[in-house]
Design an enzyme around this catalytic site. Sequence first.
Site, PDB file in Angstrom:
ATOM      1  N   LYS A  91       0.833  -1.199   0.000  1.00  0.00           N
ATOM      2  CA  LYS A  91       0.000   0.000   0.000  1.00  0.00           C
ATOM      3  C   LYS A  91       0.875   1.260   0.000  1.00  0.00           C
ATOM      4  CE  LYS A  91      -3.733   2.575   0.470  1.00  0.00           C
ATOM      5  NZ  LYS A  91      -3.406   3.769   1.189  1.00  0.00           N
TER       6      LYS A  91
ATOM      7  N   GLU B  76       0.998   6.713  -6.679  1.00  0.00           N
ATOM      8  CA  GLU B  76      -0.112   7.676  -6.791  1.00  0.00           C
ATOM      9  C   GLU B  76       0.423   9.111  -6.836  1.00  0.00           C
ATOM     10  OE1 GLU B  76      -3.261   7.099  -3.744  1.00  0.00           O
ATOM     11  OE2 GLU B  76      -2.848   9.181  -3.240  1.00  0.00           O
TER      12      GLU B  76
END
Lengths: 338, 338, 338, 338
Positions: C188, C195
């Site tokens: 993550k 991102e």
Amino acid sequence: MQLGMIGLGRMGANMVRRLIAGGHDCVVFDRSPDAVNQLVAERATGASSLEDLVQKLEQPRALWLMVPAAVVDETIDALLPHLAPEDILIDGGNSYYVDDIRRAKALSARGIHYVDVGTSGGVWGLERGYCMMIGGEPATVKHLDPIFARLAPGIGNIDRTPHRDPAKGTAEQGYLHCGQNGAGHFVKMVHNGIEYGIMAAYAEGLNVLAAANVGKQTHEIDAETTPLRDPEHYRYDLDLADIAEVWRRGSVIASWLLDLTAGALSEDPTLGKFAGRVSDSGEGRWTIKAGVDEGVPTPVLSAALYERFSSRGNAELQNKLLSAMRYEFGGHNEKPSA
Amino acid sequence: MQLGMIGLGRMGANMVRRLIAGGHDCVVFDRSPDAVNQLVAERATGASSLEDLVQKLEQPRALWLMVPAAVVDETIDALLPHLAPEDILIDGGNSYYVDDIRRAKALSARGIHYVDVGTSGGVWGLERGYCMMIGGEPATVKHLDPIFARLAPGIGNIDRTPHRDPAKGTAEQGYLHCGQNGAGHFVKMVHNGIEYGIMAAYAEGLNVLAAANVGKQTHEIDAETTPLRDPEHYRYDLDLADIAEVWRRGSVIASWLLDLTAGALSEDPTLGKFAGRVSDSGEGRWTIKAGVDEGVPTPVLSAALYERFSSRGNAELQNKLLSAMRYEFGGHNEKPSA
Amino acid sequence: MQLGMIGLGRMGANMVRRLIAGGHDCVVFDRSPDAVNQLVAERATGASSLEDLVQKLEQPRALWLMVPAAVVDETIDALLPHLAPEDILIDGGNSYYVDDIRRAKALSARGIHYVDVGTSGGVWGLERGYCMMIGGEPATVKHLDPIFARLAPGIGNIDRTPHRDPAKGTAEQGYLHCGQNGAGHFVKMVHNGIEYGIMAAYAEGLNVLAAANVGKQTHEIDAETTPLRDPEHYRYDLDLADIAEVWRRGSVIASWLLDLTAGALSEDPTLGKFAGRVSDSGEGRWTIKAGVDEGVPTPVLSAALYERFSSRGNAELQNKLLSAMRYEFGGHNEKPSA
Amino acid sequence: MQLGMIGLGRMGANMVRRLIAGGHDCVVFDRSPDAVNQLVAERATGASSLEDLVQKLEQPRALWLMVPAAVVDETIDALLPHLAPEDILIDGGNSYYVDDIRRAKALSARGIHYVDVGTSGGVWGLERGYCMMIGGEPATVKHLDPIFARLAPGIGNIDRTPHRDPAKGTAEQGYLHCGQNGAGHFVKMVHNGIEYGIMAAYAEGLNVLAAANVGKQTHEIDAETTPLRDPEHYRYDLDLADIAEVWRRGSVIASWLLDLTAGALSEDPTLGKFAGRVSDSGEGRWTIKAGVDEGVPTPVLSAALYERFSSRGNAELQNKLLSAMRYEFGGHNEKPSA
């Protein structure tokens, strides 16, 4: 004053020489008896073991560790049983400052003082003196001042800084008590981070100069290759050794690193003995991490570090991924090496 | 020898002074009569117009233009009707080398010689001499050698480079014929690109040092803020002026830019007269473009340039876009300024 | 199956809703009684305290923590006295994976199982499902499979990946057991690092488009300013909202982040409610540190993070230093804001 | 309507197929008669030469060029003698928008209209439709609308953007008249610049994941190597294909490029058919140059481009320079390849 030196590699041995030449008394130890014997021949007192070294020093002792960062802790552990309260341990290597904070705290519980010294100067320190960045308790650092003053370059023939109060401490002698424990290696860490950036700036610029003749080459025309729009703008055969040399005098980018670059290019313009696999030794990495923790942007220092990673082949997988994506969306095959 | 100087700003006026002190004969012109009069008072010959300047020079004339890059072409156009074959036009400003190539070609058709000189040294050149990177025909450059030799710093008290053949040209005097037309400004362009990178390396590193006390600050805990994991690692109050000073002697990163940084920090550690809007004046941009054309990666030089763009607020829209995306996918509101 | 949810913020509350809609039984707690009551009204079982929550769950219990990373440890400490061996603690927030390793080890000594779940999906997860990256012991993760399967998006109307074996695990359902403890948050973490990079790529590109009209502006000519060489190449007034929209269909850069960007620009092309102070919430920083530890170059991800730092004013000192250096060597004064 | 297509490579041929399937009438030419014959077999009208192609089209003609950027000008030159006023030339390739400005101006003098179309979609366009960014005079672009509408993807099953006025033009159909000549390729140029950045973000992140097992490796201890401080934090063997897959559903970074990456990794997790020499085809470079001209910082897009340069070995000299400097100041020898 008297100093024990542990670790007689390039740096440690030359520091001992500089101290002895300044009238200090050095007791020395290294895992290699040859290294010890060599310095004994140059008027140091030799020790046959860490214990022997400790016993040859008067209390309160000052012991300087000049060993790889990875073995500092085990060396301290081996020394500890032989030390007494008020003794001083100096780590002059390239420790991570976080370790200094931990060590100082642990040693303090035993009454032992810890000093961290970031040292710059490399193989040239014997002649030029060592620039030292120091962390520790003020009294301890003050006690060691004769050692630092001798190892440092002194003012020398370098101009004094305008506006600077000459009474303001030792910085213009080339050594500085930066702050509490860890501060010395913190400042040295950032020093090296900056060093990476400066080195990369020269290297990139010189490569732009070296490629100034790409307009003389011919390129095939296909959908995978961008033709050079203005080949007539890139037809210079530039002499990098001469250019590095000319910048040494009067230019804004004159520096000691440039001096060294000029020397390397003069010796061999092809730099044939290097393959271009550039090591990094910790401080550059830690500088980036510190900037990240602090929220300070360090794009230049990071880029310099990453160029070194790439130079060692560490980007191979990501490059393959890029080629794979290009193949997937556009049917692009990799072009073979020219 | 005799030289005409057009443009008597900071750089041009001091170059005239240095030439006159070296026994050269200078005819000078500037749009400001005051600037001309000032130098006439210092033994230059004044000219009241470009035409007057040309007429006061013996053929073949040597005219040095020291004007903003944006007005070089119009100045040449104004001079042209008055010039004769074999005259020499020298552009000593910060022209884009691509313009040099174009100009040299056009002037050559009229029998006029063009020389491009990239000049580094800034406000310090009068005292230290000017580092000059020169492009042009060999015979023309050779003809001007007395001028270059006088303007340059000379070897001075800077050590000679090991391995360098002392018979190898003028580079160690601080001036260099780099190659054909444009080569001088090409090398100067890259010089400035490197300068941006070095400056940024120091600036980033010093900011990492300045923020070494963030662990003393308290932060609120919320989902938008990363707490500092180890605040006890960031509790140093470092003296940047002292640190810049200590690096000046014996460290690997000693340089003239560091000297200047130490001076600025000694004068005012807060740098209060600057807002941090950093200009860039062309060469840094052109260096990036040259690297892009050549396929040479310049991550450090580019990052340095982009920091300047951002310092002037040019990233505002992209930052707003990032906040907008964060709001869209995560409902994150911007945190107000601390 | 039965799940205890601790923390009913944006994410936690919606996860409970998605689980209840799927027929699971949720016992919920939050420091805010209102948050609990809201979900009780939607068929969750409310708890008045952590202890109450634990007692309302059947053994072996499964407790999902959806709280800020900074309070996970204290929440676990508060829960521990009430837990029994074989109970399962799931951290679904944004913990640093290093903490997962530590916690799993400590909890293991008490017979408690720990699972780390990196969760992506933001405010859209209720509708789209949550993408989950999971770390922990295989048996524990398998035991929780019904929960993960319900929270995940499932295959939906997204095409299956060519060449992928449909029998190969749950990844195409939108959840994945990545590896041992910490692996979920590690993946993550990197997801968020990526991102940042993707967001920055769009933002930079859109700003290049927005500035495509700079050739229409007039610039004064002075030595501090580079005139735009070809203003006629920059005379486009582009509609960013339309451009983001057109890229959504058929282009190589179509993505969900682009969809969101198109929405934000359609709502307000000026993005007027944002000032451009971009937060970062930890994972981006940790990704850089992991790359540094691994020796993997991450220039794009780092640049994206640093843009956020700069957007919050953190580069101010380094910018002032650059202006100070320019002033020192060239007498350059800062240009006032336009 | 009727369209002439010149250049029947991957892109051109599929565009013809998509147009024919939509009921349009295509006259086609390629230097390869086989390429022409293939499309004639699919209901196109073949032409044996550029002249033949022109003669088979009704006036005012619409000719679409789908040829390498490097041969557009010569193709136009060859066509010109055969064209009549009001004919339309469409460049659907990857031309530099600066060339569009020049060409439009030159063709305008002959009464010929020029339209630049940046086309994204690659090998998938036949099936998905082509995203088109268009520059040119409004009336000309409007005249060609049936062609664009057919080539474009249309709204399809992609959700409409919230807040967007459905009456606002064609963007949501996947084609857009961006502005005057050059605007189409300008927008496409930036599109590709963004593409490079996004690709690099995925590639870097995936490499950080791939190296998450470095803590399992053993490293020797010496002054040249930084030991990994916490090897127990890097002991994950992660499955990149699974991770790329899991992100495809519900995560913030879902995208078409990720879909393709997942496919490539599913086909061969080692990406064995790629060496990692990544091409770049112009637009990425031009995007950087545009940002530099505009003063817009593009650190992410630049870093992405530079990684490609480095992947092809272009950083070799600068890496050698770094090693040479390290040798000079510290006596550091390069470490051999592991």
